[in-house]
Structures are given as structure tokens and as C-alpha cells.
Design a protein around this motif. Structure first.
Motif, PDB file in Angstrom:
ATOM      1  N   TYR A 159       3.760  -0.397  -4.230  1.00 63.99           N
ATOM      2  CA  TYR A 159       5.105  -0.568  -3.673  1.00 63.99           C
ATOM      3  C   TYR A 159       5.376   0.229  -2.405  1.00 63.99           C
ATOM      4  O   TYR A 159       6.457   0.134  -1.818  1.00 63.99           O
ATOM      5  N   PHE A 160       4.394   1.007  -1.919  1.00 65.89           N
ATOM      6  CA  PHE A 160       4.610   1.830  -0.728  1.00 65.89           C
ATOM      7  C   PHE A 160       3.243   2.275  -0.228  1.00 65.89           C
ATOM      8  O   PHE A 160       2.256   2.221  -0.965  1.00 65.89           O
ATOM      9  N   SER A 161       3.157   2.702   1.012  1.00 64.82           N
ATOM     10  CA  SER A 161       1.897   3.203   1.563  1.00 64.82           C
ATOM     11  C   SER A 161       2.137   4.559   2.224  1.00 64.82           C
ATOM     12  O   SER A 161       3.089   4.722   2.991  1.00 64.82           O
ATOM     13  N   ALA A 162       1.286   5.524   1.906  1.00 64.70           N
ATOM     14  CA  ALA A 162       1.458   6.866   2.461  1.00 64.70           C
ATOM     15  C   ALA A 162       0.116   7.545   2.648  1.00 64.70           C
ATOM     16  O   ALA A 162      -0.803   7.378   1.838  1.00 64.70           O
ATOM     17  N   GLU A 279       1.874  -8.304 -19.287  1.00 65.64           N
ATOM     18  CA  GLU A 279       3.164  -8.990 -19.217  1.00 65.64           C
ATOM     19  C   GLU A 279       4.175  -8.137 -18.455  1.00 65.64           C
ATOM     20  O   GLU A 279       4.897  -8.630 -17.584  1.00 65.64           O
ATOM     21  N   LEU A 280       4.212  -6.845 -18.770  1.00 67.69           N
ATOM     22  CA  LEU A 280       5.112  -5.921 -18.073  1.00 67.69           C
ATOM     23  C   LEU A 280       4.692  -5.770 -16.617  1.00 67.69           C
ATOM     24  O   LEU A 280       5.539  -5.780 -15.713  1.00 67.69           O
ATOM     25  N   ARG A 281       3.399  -5.626 -16.380  1.00 62.90           N
ATOM     26  CA  ARG A 281       2.890  -5.510 -14.998  1.00 62.90           C
ATOM     27  C   ARG A 281       3.342  -6.687 -14.138  1.00 62.90           C
ATOM     28  O   ARG A 281       3.855  -6.499 -13.036  1.00 62.90           O
ATOM     29  N   ASP A 282       3.163  -7.889 -14.650  1.00 66.83           N
ATOM     30  CA  ASP A 282       3.479  -9.081 -13.857  1.00 66.83           C
ATOM     31  C   ASP A 282       4.980  -9.234 -13.629  1.00 66.83           C
ATOM     32  O   ASP A 282       5.410  -9.678 -12.560  1.00 66.83           O
ATOM     33  N   ALA A 283       5.785  -8.850 -14.623  1.00 63.26           N
ATOM     34  CA  ALA A 283       7.237  -8.921 -14.466  1.00 63.26           C
ATOM     35  C   ALA A 283       7.706  -7.951 -13.377  1.00 63.26           C
ATOM     36  O   ALA A 283       8.559  -8.290 -12.542  1.00 63.26           O
ATOM     37  N   ILE A 284       7.136  -6.746 -13.358  1.00 69.78           N
ATOM     38  CA  ILE A 284       7.497  -5.754 -12.342  1.00 69.78           C
ATOM     39  C   ILE A 284       7.057  -6.230 -10.960  1.00 69.78           C
ATOM     40  O   ILE A 284       7.790  -6.078  -9.975  1.00 69.78           O
ATOM     41  N   LYS A 285       5.867  -6.809 -10.870  1.00 67.84           N
ATOM     42  CA  LYS A 285       5.393  -7.319  -9.585  1.00 67.84           C
ATOM     43  C   LYS A 285       6.340  -8.394  -9.044  1.00 67.84           C
ATOM     44  O   LYS A 285       6.704  -8.383  -7.856  1.00 67.84           O
ATOM     45  N   GLU A 286       6.765  -9.312  -9.895  1.00 72.82           N
ATOM     46  CA  GLU A 286       7.664 -10.370  -9.436  1.00 72.82           C
ATOM     47  C   GLU A 286       9.023  -9.801  -9.034  1.00 72.82           C
ATOM     48  O   GLU A 286       9.641 -10.266  -8.069  1.00 72.82           O
ATOM     49  N   ALA A 287       9.491  -8.791  -9.758  1.00 69.84           N
ATOM     50  CA  ALA A 287      10.759  -8.160  -9.406  1.00 69.84           C
ATOM     51  C   ALA A 287      10.645  -7.446  -8.056  1.00 69.84           C
ATOM     52  O   ALA A 287      11.578  -7.480  -7.243  1.00 69.84           O
ATOM     53  N   LEU A 288       9.501  -6.811  -7.802  1.00 73.26           N
ATOM     54  CA  LEU A 288       9.295  -6.138  -6.523  1.00 73.26           C
ATOM     55  C   LEU A 288       9.257  -7.149  -5.381  1.00 73.26           C
ATOM     56  O   LEU A 288       9.877  -6.940  -4.328  1.00 73.26           O
ATOM     57  N   ASP A 289       8.557  -8.248  -5.574  1.00 69.23           N
ATOM     58  CA  ASP A 289       8.555  -9.296  -4.548  1.00 69.23           C
ATOM     59  C   ASP A 289       9.966  -9.821  -4.297  1.00 69.23           C
ATOM     60  O   ASP A 289      10.333 -10.121  -3.156  1.00 69.23           O
ATOM     61  N   ALA A 290      10.772  -9.892  -5.354  1.00 67.73           N
ATOM     62  CA  ALA A 290      12.140 -10.398  -5.221  1.00 67.73           C
ATOM     63  C   ALA A 290      12.998  -9.476  -4.361  1.00 67.73           C
ATOM     64  O   ALA A 290      13.758  -9.940  -3.500  1.00 67.73           O
ATOM     65  N   ILE A 291      12.864  -8.145  -4.549  1.00 68.51           N
ATOM     66  CA  ILE A 291      13.706  -7.237  -3.755  1.00 68.51           C
ATOM     67  C   ILE A 291      13.177  -7.100  -2.327  1.00 68.51           C
ATOM     68  O   ILE A 291      13.921  -6.743  -1.415  1.00 68.51           O
ATOM     69  N   ILE A 292      11.878  -7.361  -2.121  1.00 64.60           N
ATOM     70  CA  ILE A 292      11.363  -7.416  -0.758  1.00 64.60           C
ATOM     71  C   ILE A 292      11.941  -8.637  -0.048  1.00 64.60           C
ATOM     72  O   ILE A 292      12.407  -8.562   1.092  1.00 64.60           O
ATOM     73  N   GLU A 293      11.959  -9.765  -0.754  1.00 64.06           N
ATOM     74  CA  GLU A 293      12.452 -11.006  -0.164  1.00 64.06           C
ATOM     75  C   GLU A 293      13.944 -10.961   0.116  1.00 64.06           C
ATOM     76  O   GLU A 293      14.401 -11.457   1.156  1.00 64.06           O
TER      77      GLU A 293
END
Length: 320
Positions: A159-162, A279-293
């Protein structure tokens, strides 16, 4: 749930706005709705989309309404307690936005950084979110120092790069500009971090080159390391760039530290999820893509002044 209405004002942005429109229903009925079909359909699709995203969570988490997050809450500006004792930071804001997408609360629980993955293995936490760099060793459950397998590993939602930075007492850089300049000097770091690993690797190079090893002093959290450096107990410290930059800017009103050299080894921060819970991993990934979009992610990154570390899309296990 608020009541749905087949007649909505075109400026309505949410169900709350629709309820406000219903408060003046008499006026709307007299004047007519106009062609609201497109707006209504769009709103219902949006509501349906959120419901579908929430439904992708594991049933136990969805029923509980909470995702338990292991985090070392002493790493400003990523996660820390403000002057009023409230837990704030980049991770907190991103987690809140993810929770709004998934319909659950991300509840942060404090722990020392080097115990977080163990907490995942023991199921104390559902995830770990604590400026944790996504690495192949962590993905595979290998201890970076010993090379031995210590668990099944985790999956990361990046979710971030540092990168990693070095800092010294202000006005006392001792000519330090690169990691090789640390040979023969004393350094403070947080235990179990990428900075710790880099310092150990560099110390071995220093010894092989006959320049004298780096004397390392490690701490449970970065703030303890900063205190030691400020007191003159070391020549330099190292931490992730956002953290080092925040310390330089805020400690002593900007009078205590300064950054030296360039940040190195830019890598992704990842939300760690047990491999047993895709299942949890994929749900979080989709939620992250949603807030990026939807732009919420960009607002959070800008709020904390770390735009250089923003990502364009979520990725699973992007670390090397």
C-alpha cells in the motif's frame, strides 16, 4: 438502513441526501420528479458494489465487524500517539478508509515490531499493519538473520513505497553521507527492521574491508533509538524515510536531527495477512484499489506529505 426512494434530487450524493430530499416530499410530488432513473440506478449499483465487497470478507470477521490489527504504535508519522494520547498516522487513516469500504472497524492493538508476525501466527491479530516492508523472507517465513524457517510466512497487500534513510544529530554529521561511511561508528536502530538488516550487512562489509565494524544498539521502537542518539549515545540512526523525515522536522522543533545522504532500497510497505486467509487478503486488496480509484488514498497521502511514496494500484507480494 435508510429508506430508499424512487424519486431523488439530482444533486443527491448519498442515502443521507436522499433522506433530506424526502423531508420536502410534498414539494417534490407537486413539481414532479423528472427522469431520475439513471441517478437511481447508479446509486443502487454503488450500494450493491459496497455490499459485494463487504461480502468478500471471511464470515467470522464480517459477523464480528472488526479486523484486529497488530501494530507497533511508536513510529510517527505512520502510526503513533499524538499529544492527547490518540492513535493517529498514515496507517490509521488508510485503515479507516479500508474499513468504510468493507463495512468493518480496523482495531489497532499495540505490540513491539519484532513480535507482530508471531502475533499473526498465534491468531492474536487478523493482520499486521505497521510500516512493515514486504520482503521475500517474510513472505516465506524465513528469519532474515539466521536464514532459518520460523513459520509459514505471510502474504502482503502492498500500500506504500518507502526507502531507508540515515540521520545524525543536527550539525554533527561526522562526514556521514553513505552507509559505507558508518564503518567504525556507532548506530541506533529499531530491532527487526530493514534498517537493522541493512546495518548488519554493512557492518560485515566494513569488517571484510578492514575498516572496523558498525557498533549497533537496537531498541524496541524508533523513538527510543532517537532518544539515545539525541543524548549523544551514537553517531547516527536509521529508519524508513517517512519516519526519519518526520523526526528531523518535528524533534525539538527541527533542531535535533538532520538527514544525510539519499534514501536507499525503496520497497513496498505491506499489510501482512496469514497465508491461511486468502479471502481476507483479497478483500483488503479490493478495498485498497477502491480507495485509490475514488481518490481517498491520494487525500490521505497528501495530508501526511508523503506523496513520493504513493502507489497506483494494490499488489500482492510485490516485495523482493
Amino acid at each position: 438502513m435508510t429508506a430508499r426512494s424512487s424519486c431523488r434530487n439530482r444533486t443527491a450524493k448519498s442515502r443521507i441526501a436522499a433522506v433530506g430530499a424526502m423531508a420536502v416530499a410534498g414539494t417534490l410530488i407537486l413539481t414532479g420528479c423528472g427522469d431520475q432513473t439513471a441517478d437511481s440506478d447508479a446509486s443502487e449499483k454503488q450500494d450493491s458494489g459496497k455490499a459485494t465487497l463487504a461480502d468478500k470478507l471471511p464470515k467470522a470477521i464480517k459477523d464480528a465487524g472488526v479486523i484486529k490489527v497488530g501494530s507497533d504504535i511508536a513510529y510517527p508519522p505512520v502510526e503513533y500517539r499524538d499529544k492527547d494520547g490518540k492513535v493517529v498516522g498514515i496507517d490509521l487513516d488508510i485503515a479507516k478508509a479500508l474499513g468504510e469500504q468493507l463495512g468493518v472497524e480496523f482495531k489497532f492493538e499495540n505490540g513491539t515490531f519484532d513480535t507482530l508476525l508471531g502475533g499473526l501466527r498465534s491468531k492474536r491479530y487478523n493482520i499486521a499493519m505497521s510500516a512493515m516492508t514486504d520482503t521475500k523472507d517474510r513472505q516465506s517465513g524465513v528469519d532474515a538473520e539466521t536464514g532459518k524457517k520460523v513459520g509459514e510466512g505471510v502474504d502482503f497487500v502492498d500500500y506504500f513505497s518507502a526507502g531507508v534513510s540515515i540521520y545524525t544529530k543536527k550539525g554533527d554529521t561526522q562526514g556521514i553521507k553513505t552507509w559505507s561511511d558508518l564503518c567504525g561508528k556507532k548506530m541506533v536502530v529499531q530491532r527487526g527492521t530493514v534498517s537493522h538488516d541493512l546495518a548488519k550487512d554493512e557492518s560485515k562489509k566494513c569488517e571484510s574491508d578492514g575498516k572496523g565494524k558498525i557498533t549497533l544498539e537496537t531498541f524496541d521502537n524508533d523513538q527510543q533509538a532517537q532518544t539515545r542518539l539525541r543524548a549523544g549515545g551514537a553517531d547516527a540512526g536509521s529508519s524508513d524515510f517517512p519516519v526519519a523525515a518526520f523526526a528531523v522536522k518535528t524533534s525539538g522543533g527541527g533542531k535535533h536531527f538532520e538527514l544525510v545522504g539519499e534514501q536507499v532500497q525503496a520497497a513496498p510497505y505491506g499489510i501482512a495477512v496469514p497465508k491461511s486467509n486468502p479471502e481476507l487478503r483479497d478483500a483488503i486488496k479490493e478495498a485498497l484499489d477502491a480507495i485509490i480509484e475514488n481518490g481517498e488514498y491520494a487525500k490521505i497521502i497528501k495530508k501526511w506529505g508523503v506523496e513520493d511514496g504513493a502507489i497506483k494500484s494494490a499488489e500482492v507480494n510485490g516485495g523482493k
